[in-house]
Design a protein around this motif. Structure first.
Motif, PDB file in Angstrom:
ATOM      1  N   LEU A  40       0.821  -1.216   0.000  1.00 53.98           N
ATOM      2  CA  LEU A  40       0.000   0.000   0.000  1.00 53.98           C
ATOM      3  C   LEU A  40       0.853   1.263   0.000  1.00 53.98           C
ATOM      4  N   MET A  41       1.989   1.242   0.669  1.00 59.44           N
ATOM      5  CA  MET A  41       2.871   2.407   0.658  1.00 59.44           C
ATOM      6  C   MET A  41       3.377   2.685  -0.758  1.00 59.44           C
ATOM      7  N   VAL A  42       3.767   1.632  -1.473  1.00 60.48           N
ATOM      8  CA  VAL A  42       4.243   1.798  -2.845  1.00 60.48           C
ATOM      9  C   VAL A  42       3.099   2.259  -3.749  1.00 60.48           C
ATOM     10  N   ALA A  43       1.903   1.702  -3.560  1.00 60.64           N
ATOM     11  CA  ALA A  43       0.734   2.110  -4.350  1.00 60.64           C
ATOM     12  C   ALA A  43       0.368   3.562  -4.080  1.00 60.64           C
ATOM     13  N   THR A  44       0.453   3.995  -2.831  1.00 56.57           N
ATOM     14  CA  THR A  44       0.127   5.381  -2.491  1.00 56.57           C
ATOM     15  C   THR A  44       1.105   6.341  -3.156  1.00 56.57           C
ATOM     16  N   ASP A  45       2.384   6.002  -3.166  1.00 57.46           N
ATOM     17  CA  ASP A  45       3.373   6.824  -3.882  1.00 57.46           C
ATOM     18  C   ASP A  45       3.031   6.897  -5.366  1.00 57.46           C
ATOM     19  N   TYR A  46       2.685   5.757  -5.936  1.00 57.53           N
ATOM     20  CA  TYR A  46       2.378   5.672  -7.365  1.00 57.53           C
ATOM     21  C   TYR A  46       1.207   6.583  -7.740  1.00 57.53           C
ATOM     22  N   HIS A  47       0.171   6.572  -6.932  1.00 57.00           N
ATOM     23  CA  HIS A  47      -1.034   7.346  -7.235  1.00 57.00           C
ATOM     24  C   HIS A  47      -0.942   8.816  -6.826  1.00 57.00           C
ATOM     25  N   ASN A  48       0.105   9.187  -6.102  1.00 63.09           N
ATOM     26  CA  ASN A  48       0.325  10.570  -5.669  1.00 63.09           C
ATOM     27  C   ASN A  48       1.738  11.014  -6.056  1.00 63.09           C
ATOM     28  N   PRO A  49       2.088  10.967  -7.338  1.00 62.65           N
ATOM     29  CA  PRO A  49       3.482  11.198  -7.739  1.00 62.65           C
ATOM     30  C   PRO A  49       4.006  12.602  -7.435  1.00 62.65           C
ATOM     31  N   ASN A  50       3.139  13.578  -7.322  1.00 65.05           N
ATOM     32  CA  ASN A  50       3.575  14.961  -7.100  1.00 65.05           C
ATOM     33  C   ASN A  50       3.126  15.518  -5.758  1.00 65.05           C
ATOM     34  N   PHE A  51       2.784  14.634  -4.825  1.00 65.27           N
ATOM     35  CA  PHE A  51       2.266  15.070  -3.530  1.00 65.27           C
ATOM     36  C   PHE A  51       3.218  14.658  -2.416  1.00 65.27           C
TER      37      PHE A  51
END
Length: 125
Positions: A40-51
């Motif tokens: 989930l941490m990797v997925a969250t980074d993926y879906h929020n690339p500029n946040f």
């Protein structure tokens, strides 16, 4: 970035193998939960690339899915809505998103991972 990328595709985008996650040093009963939160941490980074959440900024909104827990088997586990969190939140920065839409997308695409990490049918002695 694909909106509905699988966890395998997300890991591949970083040249990683989702099946190569190794967890040791904890009881066997918690290993799958730790693997799920890592995914989930990797997925969250993926879906929020500029946040990059700023937890010193009280005016910046941060979003995470708000789920209703059912029985330990997971029946009734569902996302009711996404909630907005402020700096004083108990939500960790690794799993927050820039918008409610992104937070809901992550939950909808990876509900199984949230369930693996959040639902625990603790055995009592």
């Amino acid at each position: 970035m694909k909106k509905n990328a699988s966890i395998e595709e997300i890991f591949e985008s970083e040249n990683l193998d989702v099946n190569a996650i190794v967890v040791s040093g904890i009881p066997e009963r918690h290993i799958e939960a730790v693997k799920a939160i890592a995914k989930l941490m990797v997925a969250t980074d993926y879906h929020n690339p500029n946040f990059k959440p700023d937890f010193t900024d009280y005016d910046e909104s941060k979003y995470s899915p708000y789920v209703e827990m059912g029985s330990p088997s997971g029946v009734g586990f569902s996302s009711h809505y996404c909630d907005r969190w402020f700096t004083y939140s108990v939500v960790g920065s690794r799993l927050v998103s820039e918008s409610s839409e992104v937070a809901k997308r992550i939950f909808d695409n990876h509900e199984d991972l949230y369930k693996a990490f959040m639902v625990y049918d603790r055995e009592v002695k």
